[in-house]
Design a protein around this motif. Sequence first.
Motif, PDB file in Angstrom:
ATOM      1  N   ASP A 201       8.894  -5.876  -8.142  1.00  0.00           N
ATOM      2  CA  ASP A 201       8.124  -6.961  -7.524  1.00  0.00           C
ATOM      3  C   ASP A 201       6.674  -6.570  -7.236  1.00  0.00           C
ATOM      4  OD1 ASP A 201       8.852  -5.200  -5.534  1.00  0.00           O
ATOM      5  OD2 ASP A 201       9.963  -6.659  -4.325  1.00  0.00           O
ATOM      6  N   ILE A 202       6.231  -5.430  -7.804  1.00  0.00           N
ATOM      7  CA  ILE A 202       4.827  -5.017  -7.719  1.00  0.00           C
ATOM      8  C   ILE A 202       4.381  -4.604  -9.114  1.00  0.00           C
ATOM      9  CG2 ILE A 202       3.131  -3.473  -6.656  1.00  0.00           C
ATOM     10  CD1 ILE A 202       5.124  -2.924  -4.424  1.00  0.00           C
ATOM     11  N   CYS A 203       3.198  -5.065  -9.526  1.00  0.00           N
ATOM     12  CA  CYS A 203       2.687  -4.709 -10.856  1.00  0.00           C
ATOM     13  C   CYS A 203       1.178  -4.516 -10.811  1.00  0.00           C
ATOM     14  CB  CYS A 203       3.030  -5.803 -11.866  1.00  0.00           C
ATOM     15  SG  CYS A 203       2.427  -5.473 -13.540  1.00  0.00           S
ATOM     16  N   VAL A 204       0.696  -3.455 -11.471  1.00  0.00           N
ATOM     17  CA  VAL A 204      -0.738  -3.240 -11.650  1.00  0.00           C
ATOM     18  C   VAL A 204      -1.103  -3.821 -13.009  1.00  0.00           C
ATOM     19  CG1 VAL A 204      -2.597  -1.544 -11.841  1.00  0.00           C
ATOM     20  CG2 VAL A 204      -0.711  -1.162 -10.234  1.00  0.00           C
ATOM     21  N   THR A 205      -1.818  -4.923 -13.017  1.00  0.00           N
ATOM     22  CA  THR A 205      -2.111  -5.617 -14.271  1.00  0.00           C
ATOM     23  C   THR A 205      -3.360  -5.078 -14.966  1.00  0.00           C
ATOM     24  OG1 THR A 205      -3.342  -7.341 -13.082  1.00  0.00           O
ATOM     25  CG2 THR A 205      -0.996  -7.720 -13.460  1.00  0.00           C
TER      26      THR A 205
ATOM     27  N   LEU B 173      -9.002   9.547  -7.449  1.00  0.00           N
ATOM     28  CA  LEU B 173      -8.011  10.464  -7.986  1.00  0.00           C
ATOM     29  C   LEU B 173      -8.689  11.698  -8.570  1.00  0.00           C
ATOM     30  CD1 LEU B 173      -5.713   7.924  -9.892  1.00  0.00           C
ATOM     31  CD2 LEU B 173      -5.300   8.961  -7.651  1.00  0.00           C
ATOM     32  N   PRO B 174      -7.958  12.801  -8.688  1.00  0.00           N
ATOM     33  CA  PRO B 174      -8.528  14.002  -9.305  1.00  0.00           C
ATOM     34  C   PRO B 174      -8.919  13.741 -10.761  1.00  0.00           C
ATOM     35  CG  PRO B 174      -6.462  14.498  -8.173  1.00  0.00           C
ATOM     36  CD  PRO B 174      -6.573  13.004  -8.234  1.00  0.00           C
ATOM     37  N   GLU B 175      -9.736  14.620 -11.330  1.00  0.00           N
ATOM     38  CA  GLU B 175     -10.142  14.501 -12.731  1.00  0.00           C
ATOM     39  C   GLU B 175      -8.923  14.655 -13.647  1.00  0.00           C
ATOM     40  OE1 GLU B 175     -13.105  13.836 -13.881  1.00  0.00           O
ATOM     41  OE2 GLU B 175     -14.290  13.986 -12.040  1.00  0.00           O
ATOM     42  N   GLY B 176      -9.041  14.077 -14.828  1.00  0.00           N
ATOM     43  CA  GLY B 176      -8.013  14.294 -15.842  1.00  0.00           C
ATOM     44  C   GLY B 176      -7.059  13.149 -16.062  1.00  0.00           C
ATOM     45  N   TYR B 177      -7.255  12.041 -15.351  1.00  0.00           N
ATOM     46  CA  TYR B 177      -6.373  10.886 -15.511  1.00  0.00           C
ATOM     47  C   TYR B 177      -7.133   9.733 -16.156  1.00  0.00           C
ATOM     48  CZ  TYR B 177      -3.213  13.282 -12.287  1.00  0.00           C
ATOM     49  OH  TYR B 177      -2.382  14.198 -11.697  1.00  0.00           O
ATOM     50  N   SER B 178      -6.511   9.121 -17.143  1.00  0.00           N
ATOM     51  CA  SER B 178      -7.117   7.936 -17.751  1.00  0.00           C
ATOM     52  C   SER B 178      -6.658   6.703 -16.996  1.00  0.00           C
ATOM     53  CB  SER B 178      -6.706   7.819 -19.222  1.00  0.00           C
ATOM     54  OG  SER B 178      -5.339   7.481 -19.336  1.00  0.00           O
ATOM     55  N   ALA B 179      -7.494   5.673 -16.984  1.00  0.00           N
ATOM     56  CA  ALA B 179      -7.145   4.439 -16.288  1.00  0.00           C
ATOM     57  C   ALA B 179      -5.868   3.838 -16.865  1.00  0.00           C
ATOM     58  CB  ALA B 179      -8.297   3.438 -16.391  1.00  0.00           C
ATOM     59  N   GLU B 180      -5.759   3.853 -18.184  1.00  0.00           N
ATOM     60  CA  GLU B 180      -4.573   3.293 -18.829  1.00  0.00           C
ATOM     61  C   GLU B 180      -3.326   4.102 -18.486  1.00  0.00           C
ATOM     62  OE1 GLU B 180      -3.250   3.308 -23.348  1.00  0.00           O
ATOM     63  OE2 GLU B 180      -4.790   1.768 -22.992  1.00  0.00           O
TER      64      GLU B 180
ATOM     65  N   ASP C 120      -0.016   2.695 -16.497  1.00  0.00           N
ATOM     66  CA  ASP C 120       1.314   2.759 -17.107  1.00  0.00           C
ATOM     67  C   ASP C 120       2.285   3.557 -16.235  1.00  0.00           C
ATOM     68  OD1 ASP C 120       0.302   1.267 -19.152  1.00  0.00           O
ATOM     69  OD2 ASP C 120       0.135   2.934 -20.578  1.00  0.00           O
ATOM     70  N   TYR C 121       1.805   4.627 -15.620  1.00  0.00           N
ATOM     71  CA  TYR C 121       2.668   5.425 -14.748  1.00  0.00           C
ATOM     72  C   TYR C 121       3.120   4.588 -13.557  1.00  0.00           C
ATOM     73  CZ  TYR C 121       4.340   9.184 -11.735  1.00  0.00           C
ATOM     74  OH  TYR C 121       5.120   9.981 -10.933  1.00  0.00           O
ATOM     75  N   LEU C 122       2.158   3.894 -12.935  1.00  0.00           N
ATOM     76  CA  LEU C 122       2.499   3.079 -11.777  1.00  0.00           C
ATOM     77  C   LEU C 122       3.526   2.009 -12.129  1.00  0.00           C
ATOM     78  CD1 LEU C 122      -0.998   2.646 -10.096  1.00  0.00           C
ATOM     79  CD2 LEU C 122       0.963   3.889  -9.181  1.00  0.00           C
TER      80      LEU C 122
ATOM     81  N   GLN D 133       0.830  -1.195   0.000  1.00  0.00           N
ATOM     82  CA  GLN D 133       0.000   0.000   0.000  1.00  0.00           C
ATOM     83  C   GLN D 133       0.872   1.255   0.000  1.00  0.00           C
ATOM     84  OE1 GLN D 133      -2.311   0.636   3.583  1.00  0.00           O
ATOM     85  NE2 GLN D 133      -3.869   1.817   2.495  1.00  0.00           N
ATOM     86  N   GLY D 134       1.908   1.255   0.809  1.00  0.00           N
ATOM     87  CA  GLY D 134       2.789   2.409   0.889  1.00  0.00           C
ATOM     88  C   GLY D 134       3.464   2.727  -0.437  1.00  0.00           C
ATOM     89  N   LYS D 135       3.932   1.692  -1.133  1.00  0.00           N
ATOM     90  CA  LYS D 135       4.586   1.903  -2.425  1.00  0.00           C
ATOM     91  C   LYS D 135       3.608   2.447  -3.465  1.00  0.00           C
ATOM     92  CE  LYS D 135       8.793   0.464  -1.521  1.00  0.00           C
ATOM     93  NZ  LYS D 135       9.939   1.402  -1.564  1.00  0.00           N
ATOM     94  N   LEU D 136       2.396   1.921  -3.484  1.00  0.00           N
ATOM     95  CA  LEU D 136       1.386   2.393  -4.432  1.00  0.00           C
ATOM     96  C   LEU D 136       0.999   3.844  -4.142  1.00  0.00           C
ATOM     97  CD1 LEU D 136      -0.852  -0.810  -4.558  1.00  0.00           C
ATOM     98  CD2 LEU D 136       0.321   0.195  -6.525  1.00  0.00           C
ATOM     99  N   GLU D 137       0.786   4.151  -2.876  1.00  0.00           N
ATOM    100  CA  GLU D 137       0.388   5.506  -2.506  1.00  0.00           C
ATOM    101  C   GLU D 137       1.499   6.515  -2.790  1.00  0.00           C
ATOM    102  OE1 GLU D 137      -2.901   4.546   0.998  1.00  0.00           O
ATOM    103  OE2 GLU D 137      -0.874   5.152   1.562  1.00  0.00           O
ATOM    104  N   ALA D 138       2.737   6.117  -2.570  1.00  0.00           N
ATOM    105  CA  ALA D 138       3.860   7.016  -2.843  1.00  0.00           C
ATOM    106  C   ALA D 138       3.947   7.337  -4.337  1.00  0.00           C
ATOM    107  CB  ALA D 138       5.163   6.386  -2.357  1.00  0.00           C
ATOM    108  N   ALA D 139       3.768   6.322  -5.183  1.00  0.00           N
ATOM    109  CA  ALA D 139       3.829   6.539  -6.626  1.00  0.00           C
ATOM    110  C   ALA D 139       2.668   7.421  -7.096  1.00  0.00           C
ATOM    111  CB  ALA D 139       3.803   5.196  -7.361  1.00  0.00           C
ATOM    112  N   LEU D 140       1.473   7.167  -6.567  1.00  0.00           N
ATOM    113  CA  LEU D 140       0.310   7.986  -6.943  1.00  0.00           C
ATOM    114  C   LEU D 140       0.459   9.416  -6.432  1.00  0.00           C
ATOM    115  CD1 LEU D 140      -2.511   5.373  -6.268  1.00  0.00           C
ATOM    116  CD2 LEU D 140      -1.868   6.312  -8.499  1.00  0.00           C
TER     117      LEU D 140
END
Length: 243
Positions: free
Chosen positions: A86-90, A66-73, A77-79, A28-35
Amino acid sequence: MNYRMLVQYDGTRYAGWQRQPMGKDTIQGKLEAALGRMTGERIEISGAGRTDAGVHARGQVANVHLPEGYSAEGVRDYLNCYLPEDICVTEMSEVSERFHSRLNAGAKTYLYRISTNTTKNVFERKYIYDLDETLDVGRMKMAADYLIGEHDFQGFCAKKIKKSTIRKLYSVEFRELPGELQISYRGSGFLYHMVRILTGTLIEVGKYERTPESVQEVLRARERAKAGYTAPAKGLCLMRVEY
């Protein structure tokens, strides 16, 4: 916007899913930091299951607003560009604002892998419990039958909790492979260390250290001391969350 993500990770070097103080590495920490880097804001995500330290996942589900303006894809890809290897958003998709990965989950499936081979597999050592003993799977299946259904699983929980400890276990399935036994648990939800304690208890049945009927006493007594040992985290993987 509310986004749903499917996450897989190797939990070997992490202190579990849930964010923790003192700077410990968590999924969770790694995902939140990247976002947070992406949006410039403090971001909080919710996961369907709070996997323990060392536990892996192939089908963890999480959601994040998340705020407006971001596409799911674009978010996916950013994440995957900035997350550790060793973590991937599929998968990533926009969902209803009311969707919550944990509260809306209907069932979860965990897989536990046990090596019964006397020769260790070096390349699988992080993902399988090297028991290296022969187990009587027939006896284990008999014990598992007593666990199916809705029960109070307090005796299979590693700590006392104030909330309800009643859970529904839909199935416990065994798959025998050369030198390996896999146990799949599908249930409405699982308590702290519950799958690992269930596995340790079934292993003791398979080793003739307790009877299949003894699991009924654990359910009745609701005492952790009456159940088996806690199997190691590395053999456990969250496979699927159903909605």
